[in-house]
Design an enzyme around this catalytic site. Sequence first.
Site, PDB file in Angstrom:
ATOM      1  N   GLU A 172       0.860  -1.189   0.000  1.00 24.25           N
ATOM      2  CA  GLU A 172       0.000   0.000   0.000  1.00 24.25           C
ATOM      3  C   GLU A 172       0.890   1.230   0.000  1.00 24.25           C
ATOM      4  OE1 GLU A 172      -2.732   2.389   3.276  1.00 24.25           O
ATOM      5  OE2 GLU A 172      -2.821   0.190   3.247  1.00 24.25           O
ATOM      6  N   GLU A 176      -2.744  11.746   2.731  1.00 26.42           N
ATOM      7  CA  GLU A 176      -3.503  11.263   3.882  1.00 26.42           C
ATOM      8  C   GLU A 176      -3.225  12.191   5.066  1.00 26.42           C
ATOM      9  OE1 GLU A 176      -4.822   7.058   5.830  1.00 26.42           O
ATOM     10  OE2 GLU A 176      -2.703   7.271   5.284  1.00 26.42           O
TER      11      GLU A 176
END
Length: 842
Positions: free
Chosen positions: A582, A587
Amino acid sequence: MSIRDSSVVVLDTSRTSIRAGLGLHDLLRTPAVEVLARVGLPRSLLNGANGNAQSGPSTSKAANGTTVPNAKVTDYLVGAQLDEALAAGQDIVEYWPFAEADIVDWTQAEALWKHVLFTQLHLRRTQMESAVLLSIPPCLSRDTYERLCQMFFERFNVAGFGILDRPVAQFYTAVNANSGLSGVVVDIDRDYTDIAPIYDGFLLGGARMSVMVGMEDCKKYLAGLLRGNQSIMSALLEPVEGENPLDEADQQAALEGLAQLLWSEGHVKDPTADGDINIAAIVVAGKEKAVIEKGMKNKAARANAAEQARAKEVEARDLIESVKGKEREKEGAPALSLQAAVAEAVARTELDQRQYIWQGLFVTGLITNHVKGLGAALQIRLTSLIPLNVDPQHNEVQPRAIRTLKIPDYFAEYRDKGDGLASFLGTSIVAKITFNESAGKNYVSKSDYAAVLTAAALYSSGAVAATSYSLVKEYAGASFFDGWVFYDFYDNTTSGDINYVSQANATAEKLAYVDNNGAAIIKVDNTTFVPWNQKRDSVRVTTADYFDLGSVLIMDATHIPYGCGIWPSFWTKGESWPAGGEIDIVEAINSMTDNQYALHSNEGCSASSSASFSGSIGVTDCNSTAGCQFSETKANSYGPGFSAAGGGVYATLFDTSGVAIWFWSRNDVPSSISATATTVDISDWGTPSANYSSTACNFNEFFAPQQIVLDITMCGTWAGVPSIYGSQCPITGASQANATSCYMQNVYNNGNQTALATAYFEINYIRAFNANGTILSSSGATTSVNPTSAAASGTASVSGSSASSTGSSGNSSGAGAMVMSGAAKAWALATGVGALFAWTLM
């Protein structure tokens, strides 16, 4: 290039056997060749190969997973030659190179395949016109697939080559209207049983399981039952003049031989075939012995004198009928029973996939050729292990029943063979489609392989700039949402207080749309009254396409979601996430003003502080809960500052050399990045904000081809943690934050309108570039793309395709690297056959 049906070779390789056939016919035939996947090496050659001599007694012994470094192909005995040597009592050491569902010794593997192709099928290497479709255990390493391509072209001189995962081949033979393209394959081999869930035609690599239960365990269990039969033991131990009595080892060998004979001749019956006894249910209760003895007494009472005389002769056979419901009862039994392992494998899949997977339970393997009804027996035992209750979220995703599959009767040649030949049959079906395809791009031909080798040589010599990448996919304008999959489920990954909605609902609720300026808007619902303990609607979308090593991903945005309780993400994931890695590109949460980058992987990856980067390094272990992190140090990377500056651009390099992420505020975006550029050159991009070097992480091993994901959740396991939320957002009605603070202040009732008003993405475009000009499509096919066509329409212009038959999973998928071997590129072509067949079925 089209390959003649009569010259196609189907080569099915399991852990312990190889089946092969030459030629495809209208009526698909059973294999012409069946050999054990073992080789033998005389111990005298073994000593020489290892460079030392061994003293002491010599014995023939099977060796799984063992390599012999200096042995040559011609040193090994294979097939009938090996059988004769063993029968003659020669001192031979056996090896099973595929026993671990991998190739542990390439010389041994070559010896076996060479024997099948040139000795058994009588092909000639110098006049080779045959193409080979090889079915093998799935999810092997990238290096393995490369070497397979190299071996078959350079050692066997084949005219064409393709690879198919065995579970996919097995499942294709049994799919029906009820199962659709989803199910679970249970393949019982000699020592192992392999369990492979399949969803929508593609293998779910991260859910696969193997348990150490196989035919050898059945044989030993049968031998134990026979040992308990007085008539058999009396005959076995009866003294023979001039011979010594059998010792314990000889007794066991004799009993196992008898057990092998009984099941191979079909004497082990379906426990429910006669309709008078349910052995599977009885075994669960542990009462099989008592019931069988009672049944024998009843039969004896009803029988005439002749039947009574035969009773003892059939007693052992009756006892054997209980074996299918019995786990191994011996020291070293596995932690999971077979049915528990199957249930566990399906439980590893996504919740909304399981009800479809349970509609296709398919039991295969050699033992199913001789013992019918194994699928039904397993079905009975699985029913008690899966949840059949109504889903509390009322999403209707829980399974209602389990259905079994079998090879249909219209395959006439297989009608009386059981389901054990499913892999060979499925490979034959796929071969018939693959090699008849006129464009010839669902396999790699000999000319393709030669051309790839030439291109690879130029590439590695520097004739192609390693810093230049061509456009392969664009998400922009009115067609932005084409090629995305909407999650349509609650946030079950970060425990956020969000329901992700379908595309239809997102459109109707104006949560996902393209505005009048051509920008894509993705937002959280800010108009609905949310009752207590309910969730607010939002959007999570994932690209149908995959982006392999050697890719650059660019997002140009004007606004990124922010505010108290808000947790947006722009990230990528492997198909079998969390396996496959990932990459978190954007974010942040709540009132943060600096973006945070992270990588997540299995154990073995880390961030190195010795790499060149402009951000601030944090946690370095990529297997930690937070992943390995960098924080942005440039201004305006997140929050109101990002929007006030007119937005900006995030760019990510995903390559064998590492992962690098750049951020530029609007006024600092490099000239090589624009909405119309069909290539990008990263040489003028400067130092990345985050830099994960391959010196601290093998990206070939830990990262599969990636899908792009955009989502906005609320609260959850980061933004809603009381200590974090309380430090970043004001608390009302309490002295400090608690577990419900984030929910109560931002989600519940009308929500926090201030935060919800800024909880949206405004994206000008997302563009993907690749060093090789290729993309892995949603069907699993590698597609070469015309950059101009990609820029004009946002869709790929296909000039040739093929790739993994199972999509991408773990470290076994993907062949695109900045500097890439010819064999790797050939493998990427060769493994496309399963994707084609899945598309054909649909």
